[in-house]
Design a protein around this motif. Structure first.
Motif, mmCIF file in Angstrom:
data_model
loop_
_atom_site.group_PDB
_atom_site.id
_atom_site.type_symbol
_atom_site.label_atom_id
_atom_site.label_comp_id
_atom_site.label_asym_id
_atom_site.label_seq_id
_atom_site.Cartn_x
_atom_site.Cartn_y
_atom_site.Cartn_z
ATOM 1 N N ARG A 108 0.849 -1.188 0.000
ATOM 2 C CA ARG A 108 0.000 0.000 0.000
ATOM 3 C C ARG A 108 0.889 1.244 0.000
ATOM 4 O O ARG A 108 2.065 1.187 0.346
ATOM 5 C CB ARG A 108 -0.909 0.011 1.234
ATOM 6 C CG ARG A 108 -1.925 -1.128 1.247
ATOM 7 C CD ARG A 108 -2.983 -0.916 2.316
ATOM 8 N NE ARG A 108 -3.940 -2.024 2.353
ATOM 9 C CZ ARG A 108 -5.126 -1.965 2.936
ATOM 10 N NH1 ARG A 108 -5.520 -0.849 3.544
ATOM 11 N NH2 ARG A 108 -5.941 -3.011 2.927
ATOM 12 N N PRO A 113 -3.247 4.955 2.426
ATOM 13 C CA PRO A 113 -3.118 3.836 3.374
ATOM 14 C C PRO A 113 -4.336 2.924 3.438
ATOM 15 O O PRO A 113 -4.218 1.761 3.839
ATOM 16 C CB PRO A 113 -2.888 4.545 4.714
ATOM 17 C CG PRO A 113 -3.539 5.892 4.538
ATOM 18 C CD PRO A 113 -3.262 6.257 3.111
ATOM 19 N N ASP A 114 -5.489 3.427 3.034
ATOM 20 C CA ASP A 114 -6.712 2.620 3.112
ATOM 21 C C ASP A 114 -7.065 1.937 1.789
ATOM 22 O O ASP A 114 -8.090 1.252 1.699
ATOM 23 C CB ASP A 114 -7.894 3.497 3.551
ATOM 24 C CG ASP A 114 -7.684 4.094 4.935
ATOM 25 O OD1 ASP A 114 -7.092 3.412 5.789
ATOM 26 O OD2 ASP A 114 -8.102 5.248 5.149
#
Length: 205
Positions: A108, A113-114
């Motif tokens: 990632r 980050p998500d």
């Protein structure tokens, strides 16, 4: 020595009405879909070829000379999606003109980050995890002692904070790697690049 560059975010335009990569694939099965890249034969182009092969969905790549205009066209709604550098993709997402749904690469991204990688989403094909790497190459026959010295200097340069900040601006998220790791990288990923680029229909100029 070599400097790995971070993976690429796949950002979709809100006009598609999708919020996840799974929805994007479903949308592409029902509609003609184009995806912008920053150049023919680029990592993004190879990534699209890997997506087509793994998911069995045709995409139309739209090649630009660099990512700036590509991201601008995505934000303007001229593209269904774009695959390119994280900084430009982040700008599009921040403006509310796109949504990142997947990452092409091994990990990632710090700016996303998500957002899961293709591998996290079940995309196990090696081409979906490819990343760029800028390396130093030497002619065959250069003594190992010299090669090791160059490798060590490259790693040392990557530790310099000012240099590292420049690398990060260019998209790097991983420190410089040495000669042995670079060789392993090329050995593992080289055949994947060869296989995927062979089907792109590129003509050397």
């Amino acid at each position: 020595a070599a400097q790995p560059v971070a993976g690429l975010p796949l950002v979709v335009n809100p006009s598609t009405g999708v919020n996840t990569f799974e929805q994007f694939v479903d949308f592409a099965r029902k509609n003609p879909v184009n995806i912008g890249t920053y150049g023919a034969g680029s990592l993004a182009h190879v990534g699209i070829a890997a997506m087509e092969k793994f998911y069995g969905v045709p995409f139309t790549p739209v090649h630009y000379r660099g990512s700036g205009l590509m991201w601008a066209d995505l934000a303007a709604g001229s593209l269904h999606a774009g695959l390119g550098g994280g900084a430009g993709g982040l700008n599009v997402v921040t403006m509310g003109k796109g949504k990142a749904v997947a990452i092409q690469g091994r990990n990632r991204l710090m700016n996303f980050p998500d957002v899961p990688t293709f591998r996290e989403l079940g995309g196990t094909a090696p081409g979906l995890s490819l990343m760029s790497v800028t390396g130093i190459l030497a002619p065959v026959g250069v003594p190992d002692q010299i090669l090791d010295t160059i490798s060590e200097l490259g790693i040392e340069a990557g530790r310099d904070e000012a240099t590292w900040q420049k690398f990060m601006t260019a998209g790097a998220e991983q420190r410089s790697i040495g000669r042995a790791e670079f060789k392993r990288w090329v050995t593992e990923e080289g055949p994947v690049w060869t296989e995927l680029t062979a089907g792109l229909g590129l003509t050397p100029t």
